[in-house]
Design an enzyme around this catalytic site. Structure first.
Site, PDB file in Angstrom:
ATOM      1  N   PRO A   2       0.815  -1.196   0.000  1.00  0.00           N
ATOM      2  CA  PRO A   2       0.000   0.000   0.000  1.00  0.00           C
ATOM      3  C   PRO A   2       0.861   1.264   0.000  1.00  0.00           C
ATOM      4  CG  PRO A   2      -0.468  -1.407   1.895  1.00  0.00           C
ATOM      5  CD  PRO A   2       0.808  -1.848   1.315  1.00  0.00           C
ATOM      6  N   GLU A   3       0.490   2.169  -0.841  1.00  0.00           N
ATOM      7  CA  GLU A   3       1.091   3.493  -0.834  1.00  0.00           C
ATOM      8  C   GLU A   3       0.018   4.463  -0.333  1.00  0.00           C
ATOM      9  OE1 GLU A   3       3.062   4.406  -4.550  1.00  0.00           O
ATOM     10  OE2 GLU A   3       3.378   2.292  -4.972  1.00  0.00           O
TER      11      GLU A   3
END
Length: 264
Positions: A2-3
């Site tokens: 996840p960014e």
DNA sequence: CTTGTACCCTGACCGC
DNA sequence: TGCGGTCAGGGTACAA
């Protein structure tokens, strides 16, 4: 994995737990540095994001700090369904549970009694992040611009996907020295960063696959930004802007896909 | 100070 | 089918 857009989507999905109290905690991974005793009985003051970190604000004080790294997930669910690789389960007095799923065990959970204080860089989806700010950061560094974008101490939340996408939008070669960018290029990069992040948030992030380690938003089957990626994961495919073949290079041990013809 | 490398883990995928 | 090599949304601890 996840960014910023994925963590932002996750944090928005966790808002229903604000105001609840932690009733029970199960920990299934000795590497995690928290204990059930420290958390039980605390209530959740807020759930927020800083960079790629998820912060659960505890009442009366402190933050439970979660970083998902490459393969972690946080799921809010009422069901008993057993998700593989669940390393921590937080049961709330509302009946909901928060599951920390961490297949590769790269993700981290820690307690900051005085509150989260890691020195991270500027948040790129705020009004404070201007082209002038980006220019100051870039001109202070001779590192390749791709690596500058990934440096969380400078800008918080950009990861490998959105760095590559922002550089493509800006028409910039990822290997360019940061301090070689002129004002026009800085403006293009600023626009690339802010547009790709906000569009990805609108799309609930990027879901890359179907494995247990693949991010997916709560309440939806998947994010949909993967359908809009211009370069990430598109090595040897044609650039949709100029038709040239997308290439992949390794920088600081990480892949960067880019168009060698229109990213200069 | 900056830059590079190994490392932490597990699973998916590809070529043989 | 099986095996080995490679790769993966990240960050850190070192070494140079």
């Amino acid at each position: 994995m996840p960014e910023l857009p994925e963590v932002e989507t996750l944090v928005r999905g966790l808002q229903p737990i604000v105001g609840t109290t932690i009733a029970a905690v199960e920990i299934h991974d000795a590497r995690l540095t928290v204990s059930a005793d420290q958390l039980c009985g605390a209530s959740l003051r807020d759930v927020r994001r800083r960079g790629k970190y998820v912060l659960l604000g505890l009442e009366p004080h402190g933050d439970l700090v979660i970083h998902l790294r490459m393969s972690g997930r946080l799921c809010l669910d009422r069901s008993e369904s057993e998700i593989p690789y669940t390393r921590m389960t937080i049961t709330l007095d509302s009946g909901d549970s928060v599951y920390f799923v961490n297949p590769r065990r790269l993700g981290t959970v820690s307690l900051c009694p005085e509150g989260f204080d890691k020195p991270l860089g500027i948040e790129p989806v705020t009004a404070e992040f201007t082209a002038v700010v980006l220019e100051a950061l870039a001109h202070a560094s001779r590192t390749p611009i791709k690596q500058l974008l990934l440096d969380q101490r400078k800008i918080a939340g950009i990861g490998n996907i959105y760095a590559a996408e922002a550089l493509w939008r800006a028409g910039l070669d990822p290997r360019r020295r940061s301090n070689s960018l002129d004002g026009e290029e800085i403006s293009a990069l600023h626009a690339g960063i802010t547009s790709v992040l906000s569009e990805a948030i609108d799309q609930l992030g990027t879901t890359l696959g179907n494995s247990v380690s693949d991010y997916r938003p709560s309440g939806a089957a998947s994010g949909t930004y993967q359908n809009h990626l211009a370069v990430y994961g598109r090595e040897n495919k044609p650039c949709e802007r100029c038709g040239a073949t997308i290439r992949r290079v390794i920088q600081a041990g990480r892949s960067t896909c880019f168009c060698p013809a229109c990213q200069t």
